[in-house]
Motif scaffolding. Structure first.
Motif, PDB file in Angstrom:
ATOM      1  N   THR A 208      -6.798   1.758 -29.164  1.00 61.54           N
ATOM      2  CA  THR A 208      -5.683   2.647 -28.831  1.00 61.54           C
ATOM      3  C   THR A 208      -4.402   1.939 -29.212  1.00 61.54           C
ATOM      4  O   THR A 208      -4.034   0.927 -28.606  1.00 61.54           O
ATOM      5  N   GLU A 209      -3.712   2.437 -30.229  1.00 65.05           N
ATOM      6  CA  GLU A 209      -2.531   1.768 -30.763  1.00 65.05           C
ATOM      7  C   GLU A 209      -1.584   2.800 -31.355  1.00 65.05           C
ATOM      8  O   GLU A 209      -1.972   3.584 -32.227  1.00 65.05           O
TER       9      GLU A 209
ATOM     10  N   VAL B  71      -2.375  10.895 -28.683  1.00 69.11           N
ATOM     11  CA  VAL B  71      -1.466   9.788 -28.959  1.00 69.11           C
ATOM     12  C   VAL B  71      -2.237   8.472 -28.975  1.00 69.11           C
ATOM     13  O   VAL B  71      -3.125   8.252 -28.143  1.00 69.11           O
ATOM     14  N   ALA B  72      -1.942   7.626 -29.925  1.00 67.17           N
ATOM     15  CA  ALA B  72      -2.494   6.273 -30.054  1.00 67.17           C
ATOM     16  C   ALA B  72      -3.978   6.258 -30.417  1.00 67.17           C
ATOM     17  O   ALA B  72      -4.641   5.241 -30.296  1.00 67.17           O
ATOM     18  N   ASN B  73      -4.487   7.382 -30.890  1.00 64.75           N
ATOM     19  CA  ASN B  73      -5.914   7.463 -31.231  1.00 64.75           C
ATOM     20  C   ASN B  73      -6.148   7.517 -32.735  1.00 64.75           C
ATOM     21  O   ASN B  73      -7.240   7.839 -33.189  1.00 64.75           O
TER      22      ASN B  73
ATOM     23  N   GLY C  57      -7.443  -1.920 -21.535  1.00 65.87           N
ATOM     24  CA  GLY C  57      -6.842  -1.804 -20.213  1.00 65.87           C
ATOM     25  C   GLY C  57      -5.482  -1.152 -20.152  1.00 65.87           C
ATOM     26  O   GLY C  57      -4.723  -1.370 -19.205  1.00 65.87           O
ATOM     27  N   ARG C  58      -5.139  -0.303 -21.103  1.00 60.07           N
ATOM     28  CA  ARG C  58      -3.810   0.292 -21.144  1.00 60.07           C
ATOM     29  C   ARG C  58      -3.716   1.617 -20.397  1.00 60.07           C
ATOM     30  O   ARG C  58      -2.637   2.179 -20.272  1.00 60.07           O
ATOM     31  N   ILE C  59      -4.843   2.164 -19.947  1.00 65.15           N
ATOM     32  CA  ILE C  59      -4.840   3.457 -19.268  1.00 65.15           C
ATOM     33  C   ILE C  59      -5.182   3.248 -17.801  1.00 65.15           C
ATOM     34  O   ILE C  59      -6.172   2.586 -17.468  1.00 65.15           O
ATOM     35  N   THR C  60      -4.380   3.803 -16.908  1.00 63.66           N
ATOM     36  CA  THR C  60      -4.577   3.611 -15.477  1.00 63.66           C
ATOM     37  C   THR C  60      -5.600   4.600 -14.934  1.00 63.66           C
ATOM     38  O   THR C  60      -5.916   5.618 -15.565  1.00 63.66           O
ATOM     39  N   LYS C  61      -6.094   4.312 -13.729  1.00 63.39           N
ATOM     40  CA  LYS C  61      -7.046   5.233 -13.079  1.00 63.39           C
ATOM     41  C   LYS C  61      -6.396   6.588 -12.864  1.00 63.39           C
ATOM     42  O   LYS C  61      -7.037   7.634 -13.023  1.00 63.39           O
ATOM     43  N   GLU C  62      -5.124   6.604 -12.520  1.00 67.20           N
ATOM     44  CA  GLU C  62      -4.423   7.873 -12.302  1.00 67.20           C
ATOM     45  C   GLU C  62      -4.378   8.705 -13.578  1.00 67.20           C
ATOM     46  O   GLU C  62      -4.532   9.922 -13.552  1.00 67.20           O
ATOM     47  N   GLN C  63      -4.177   8.029 -14.714  1.00 66.99           N
ATOM     48  CA  GLN C  63      -4.162   8.729 -16.005  1.00 66.99           C
ATOM     49  C   GLN C  63      -5.542   9.285 -16.350  1.00 66.99           C
ATOM     50  O   GLN C  63      -5.662  10.400 -16.861  1.00 66.99           O
TER      51      GLN C  63
END
Length: 248
Positions: A93-94, A148-150, A195-201
């Motif tokens: 993811t970038e 996004v970022a995919n 690790g850039r995506i949170t549980k909430e996301q």
């Protein structure tokens, strides 16, 4: 008992078998009677998969499929195959402005180039029986949807589907069927591996799925089993969406 999805007496190669969809595919194929050759580059995790397989006639081979020399060595050591489930892959993811050439090359080497070269050598060395089946694990990402970022990961998966269709045409006369599975988000070890995506996301994203959840590895493995089996004897060149309805 009659079972059109049986894989009894079929020899099947499963790549990326050390975890996730590849591991579950190997487990399900073994339950249905297949003799498996499983491969990945991490010996400890591949051994863990091997220990979960029902039956006795299985083999494991350590190979890093980002290296053509190891692909060729793997293929040379294989018995004749009735099926090939191609799952080796890495995530990325970038955002576009942060792309690095080496990252693009790394993702494409693992996700795309390896499956193309594996297919080449399996055909060239006549390792696939007539009939046989190849199933590539692609994605809905950038095939049926975009995010996004995919871009790097998504482009590598688009390429898999494009190659699959050409392979289906070229190899049909040899009795080799070629299809892909295109999963939505599946909980595996490569989901947000940086690790850039949170549980909430994740929780918010899951609300987009009409069936109310992300996929499980077995959701995809069952589809791969179908495409490997004689139940799919008249199916080739198909990209099968398995996405909980999210692309609706």
């Amino acid at each position: 008992m009659y079972n059109p999805y049986s894989l009894k007496n079929k020899t099947i190669l499963v790549t990326g078998a050390s975890s996730g969809i590849g591991r579950q595919t190997a487990i399900e194929c073994a339950k249905l009677g297949a003799n498996l050759v499983i491969t990945a580059r991490n010996e400890e995790r591949l051994q863990a998969t091997f220990d979960l397989l029902e039956g006795e006639e299985h083999q494991m081979v350590i190979a890093d499929l980002s290296h053509t020399s190891q692909i060729e060595a793997l293929v040379s050591a294989l018995p004749k195959l009735d099926g090939f489930s191609c799952n080796a892959g890495i995530a990325n993811t970038e955002p576009i402005s942060f792309y690095k050439e080496e990252e693009i090359e790394n993702v494409f080497k693992t996700n795309t180039f390896s499956m193309m070269m594996l297919t080449k050598f399996l055909v060239k060395k006549k390792k696939l029986n007539k009939p046989s089946s190849i199933v590539y694990t692609a994605s809905i990402g950038n095939v049926y949807s975009a995010g996004v970022a995919n871009g790097i990961y998504g482009a590598s998966k688009c390429a898999i589907d494009g190659f699959m269709r050409t392979a289906a045409i070229e190899l049909a006369s040899k009795g080799i069927r070629c299809n892909s599975v295109n999963p939505g988000m599946v909980f595996t070890n490569i989901v947000d591996s940086n690790g850039r995506i949170t549980k909430e996301q994740f929780d918010e994203d899951m609300k987009k799925y009409p069936l109310g959840r992300y996929g499980k590895p077995e959701d995809v493995a069952y589809a791969i089993v179908y495409l490997l089996s004689d139940a799919a004897a008249w199916v080739t060149g198909t990209a099968l969406k398995i996405d909980g309805g999210v692309t609706l």
